[in-house]
Design an enzyme around this catalytic site. Structure first.
Site, PDB file in Angstrom:
ATOM      1  N   GLY A  73       0.804  -1.220   0.000  1.00  0.00           N
ATOM      2  CA  GLY A  73       0.000   0.000   0.000  1.00  0.00           C
ATOM      3  C   GLY A  73       0.836   1.269   0.000  1.00  0.00           C
ATOM      4  O   GLY A  73       0.520   2.241  -0.686  1.00  0.00           O
ATOM      5  N   ASN A 152      -8.594   3.647   8.013  1.00  0.00           N
ATOM      6  CA  ASN A 152      -7.987   2.534   8.731  1.00  0.00           C
ATOM      7  C   ASN A 152      -8.209   2.590  10.233  1.00  0.00           C
ATOM      8  O   ASN A 152      -8.112   1.580  10.908  1.00  0.00           O
ATOM      9  CB  ASN A 152      -6.481   2.453   8.429  1.00  0.00           C
ATOM     10  CG  ASN A 152      -5.797   3.786   8.493  1.00  0.00           C
ATOM     11  OD1 ASN A 152      -6.165   4.724   7.785  1.00  0.00           O
ATOM     12  ND2 ASN A 152      -4.804   3.904   9.354  1.00  0.00           N
ATOM     13  N   GLN A 180      -7.712  -0.555   2.973  1.00  0.00           N
ATOM     14  CA  GLN A 180      -8.572  -1.184   3.981  1.00  0.00           C
ATOM     15  C   GLN A 180      -9.842  -1.764   3.372  1.00  0.00           C
ATOM     16  O   GLN A 180     -10.472  -2.646   3.954  1.00  0.00           O
ATOM     17  CB  GLN A 180      -8.958  -0.158   5.066  1.00  0.00           C
ATOM     18  CG  GLN A 180      -7.824   0.249   5.970  1.00  0.00           C
ATOM     19  CD  GLN A 180      -7.399  -0.860   6.926  1.00  0.00           C
ATOM     20  OE1 GLN A 180      -8.188  -1.720   7.313  1.00  0.00           O
ATOM     21  NE2 GLN A 180      -6.139  -0.858   7.313  1.00  0.00           N
ATOM     22  N   SER A 200      -3.379  -3.654  -0.954  1.00  0.00           N
ATOM     23  CA  SER A 200      -2.276  -4.346  -0.290  1.00  0.00           C
ATOM     24  C   SER A 200      -2.731  -5.718   0.194  1.00  0.00           C
ATOM     25  O   SER A 200      -3.750  -5.834   0.886  1.00  0.00           O
ATOM     26  CB  SER A 200      -1.813  -3.497   0.900  1.00  0.00           C
ATOM     27  OG  SER A 200      -0.769  -4.151   1.575  1.00  0.00           O
ATOM     28  N   HIS A 202      -1.675  -7.933   2.433  1.00  0.00           N
ATOM     29  CA  HIS A 202      -1.686  -8.431   3.818  1.00  0.00           C
ATOM     30  C   HIS A 202      -2.911  -7.984   4.608  1.00  0.00           C
ATOM     31  O   HIS A 202      -3.121  -8.425   5.729  1.00  0.00           O
ATOM     32  CB  HIS A 202      -0.377  -8.072   4.542  1.00  0.00           C
ATOM     33  CG  HIS A 202      -0.234  -6.642   4.962  1.00  0.00           C
ATOM     34  ND1 HIS A 202      -0.446  -6.222   6.246  1.00  0.00           N
ATOM     35  CD2 HIS A 202       0.119  -5.535   4.266  1.00  0.00           C
ATOM     36  CE1 HIS A 202      -0.212  -4.916   6.337  1.00  0.00           C
ATOM     37  NE2 HIS A 202       0.125  -4.471   5.141  1.00  0.00           N
ATOM     38  N   THR A 238      13.239  -7.583 -10.068  1.00  0.00           N
ATOM     39  CA  THR A 238      12.816  -8.967 -10.322  1.00  0.00           C
ATOM     40  C   THR A 238      11.476  -9.239  -9.640  1.00  0.00           C
ATOM     41  O   THR A 238      11.282  -8.871  -8.480  1.00  0.00           O
ATOM     42  CB  THR A 238      13.898  -9.943  -9.785  1.00  0.00           C
ATOM     43  OG1 THR A 238      15.108  -9.659 -10.472  1.00  0.00           O
ATOM     44  CG2 THR A 238      13.496 -11.394 -10.007  1.00  0.00           C
ATOM     45  N   CYS A 325       4.186   3.721  15.438  1.00  0.00           N
ATOM     46  CA  CYS A 325       5.269   4.249  14.608  1.00  0.00           C
ATOM     47  C   CYS A 325       6.467   3.318  14.722  1.00  0.00           C
ATOM     48  O   CYS A 325       6.441   2.328  15.427  1.00  0.00           O
ATOM     49  CB  CYS A 325       5.606   5.680  14.984  1.00  0.00           C
ATOM     50  SG  CYS A 325       6.513   5.834  16.503  1.00  0.00           S
TER      51      CYS A 325
HETATM   52  N1  PLP Z   1      -3.155   2.832   3.407  1.00  0.00           N
HETATM   53  C1  PLP Z   1      -3.957   2.398   4.408  1.00  0.00           C
HETATM   54  C2  PLP Z   1      -5.340   2.954   4.520  1.00  0.00           C
HETATM   55  C3  PLP Z   1      -3.500   1.441   5.308  1.00  0.00           C
HETATM   56  O1  PLP Z   1      -4.298   1.011   6.295  1.00  0.00           O
HETATM   57  C4  PLP Z   1      -2.179   0.943   5.163  1.00  0.00           C
HETATM   58  C5  PLP Z   1      -1.627  -0.040   6.123  1.00  0.00           C
HETATM   59  O2  PLP Z   1      -1.833   0.033   7.308  1.00  0.00           O
HETATM   60  C6  PLP Z   1      -1.387   1.419   4.106  1.00  0.00           C
HETATM   61  C7  PLP Z   1      -1.912   2.363   3.244  1.00  0.00           C
HETATM   62  C8  PLP Z   1       0.007   0.926   3.879  1.00  0.00           C
HETATM   63  O3  PLP Z   1      -0.018  -0.384   3.355  1.00  0.00           O
HETATM   64  P1  PLP Z   1       1.258  -1.336   3.452  1.00  0.00           P
HETATM   65  O4  PLP Z   1       1.338  -1.800   4.853  1.00  0.00           O
HETATM   66  O5  PLP Z   1       0.940  -2.456   2.496  1.00  0.00           O
HETATM   67  O6  PLP Z   1       2.434  -0.547   3.006  1.00  0.00           O
END
Ligand code: PLP
Length: 394
Positions: A73, A152, A180, A200, A202, A238, A325
């Site tokens: 993300g 988030n 999210q 993203s 995960h 890669t 953080c």
């Molecule tokens: N944007 C939002 C709204 C998120 O909740 C997050 C992750 O917490 C990200 C971006 C960043 O994603 P990543 O952890 O895959 O870099």
């Protein structure tokens, strides 16, 4: 004996689904080829990458060639904002919101340092940005509106479609951070009117460190990682074939179960809120509906969130306060602050985000523990609050 982990922090990350892991494993072993190599092993790998690209495109209503794989993300957000600014240098105004993820905010700040002007929309008390404010901010020189689809910290879903339709009618480009939302609610780039979208793996039971950026056909964007010719020369490096395969498997799995999963999670969230409100006064919900089915942010009056988080952690319960953080400490939430909460209210707020494997029994145990810990932390403190703030409201 310590009880097993009760994990209510799925907005931070989710475990990799066993079926996703199984799909990935061959690409760590026998199918190890470099997807750019011109031989059988390479062809096997690029076929898997292409299949994953097709799965991502299908899940969000895009074309195959509109999907670019990234490291997640953060990279997708950085690339979308800075790559568009580089590709269209004539317009120097962007619109976004105060509740974006740092991956968006830090890129915007970098543009500000280069002379760009950014309008940051403020959400209302329910955590939602007002489409009228967005429309008012649109100008002749507005290049891009970047607005997250779901927040988030509160789970609140933003009126992206309304705002994007208006932006597009004025020739303004649109980006949504849907990190999210994808995998949690149905997402379609055509319905949303998005020119760019970040996701993203995960966050929906895929592996960490892999994601995608959707870039609508015909939109120019400057390349992000320079090197090889991967991703049509825009994102060198890669291919991380196992991770990309995992992203494809996870998004297909999420798409096939999204309605049913969403209903189950919404009921679980409701169950949690009802049980908690029956037993614990002076708890208020931060942010209203529409929201993601599984995310809820609560304000526990008279309790410091870091103390409560630590007390829950000692009992094996995982929740979240603000965003962690790099040092592992907790920053006061810029999202709740933008919604008008006072510093002490922000410091009393916790996020719970449920997942597909959570059960009502787990929620019962969490509620028991929360009631005990909150009461203990409040001690005999008198809570002088308006009566209407004494229960969970949405
Ligand atoms: N944007 C939002 C709204 C998120 O909740 C997050 C992750 O917490 C990200 C971006 C960043 O994603 P990543 O952890 O895959 O870099």
């Amino acid at each position: 004996m310590k009880s097993p982990l009760l994990y209510f922090d799925h907005a931070a990350t989710t475990p990799t689904d066993p079926a996703v892991l199984e799909a990935m494993l061959p690409y760590f072993g026998g199918r190890f080829g470099n997807a750019s190599s011109a031989h059988g092993a390479g062809r096997e790998a690029i076929k898997a990458v292409d299949e994953a690209r097709e799965a991502v495109a299908k899940a969000i209503g895009a074309e195959i060639h509109e999907i670019y794989f990234t490291s997640g993300g953060t990279e997708s957000d950085n690339w979308a904002i800075e790559g568009i600014a580089e590709a269209y240098p004539d317009k120097k105004h962007l619109i976004s919101s105060k509740i974006e993820h740092p991956a968006v905010l830090r890129s915007l700040e970098r543009l500000e340092k280069r002379g760009y002007e950014i309008t940051y929309l403020t959400p209302d008390a329910s955590g939602r940005v007002d489409p009228l404010h967005a429309v008012k901010a649109m100008r002749e020189d507005t290049l891009l509106v970047s607005l997250m689809l779901a927040n988030n910290e509160t789970g609140v879903i933003q009126p992206v479609r309304e705002i994007f339709l208006e932006a597009k009618s004025r020739g303004i480009l649109t980006h949504t951070d849907a990190v999210q939302a994808v995998g949690a609610i149905p997402v379609d780039v055509k319905v949303l009117g998005a020119d760019l979208l970040s996701l993203s793996a995960h966050k929906f039971y895929g592996p960490k460190g892999v994601g995608a950026l959707f870039v609508r056909k015909g939109i120019k964007i400057r390349g992000f990682l320079l090197g090889g010719e991967q991703e049509r020369g825009l994102r060198g490096g890669t291919y991380n074939t196992p991770a990309i395969v995992g992203l494809g498997a996870a998004i297909s799995l999420a798409a096939s179960t999204i309605e049913e999963r969403g209903k189950k999670l919404a009921l679980l969230k409701e169950y949690f809120l009802t049980k908690l409100s029956e037993r614990l006064p002076f708890v208020k919900r931060n942010g209203g509906e529409p929201a993601l089915p599984a995310t809820v942010n609560l304000l526990f009056y008279g309790v410091k969130n870091t103390d409560l988080l630590a007390a829950l952690d000692r009992e094996g319960i995982a929740a979240s306060a603000g965003s962690a953080c790099a040092s592992g400490s907790v920053e006061p939430s810029h999202v709740l602050t933008a919604m008008g909460l006072s510093p002490s209210e922000v410091r009393s707020s916790l996020r719970f985000s449920f997942g597909k494997d959570n059960t009502t029994e787990e929620v019962d145990r969490a509620v028991d523990c929360l009631v005990e810990k909150v009461n203990r932390l409040r001690g005999d403190k008198d809570l002088f609050l308006p009566i209407e703030q004494g229960s969970i409201e949405s």
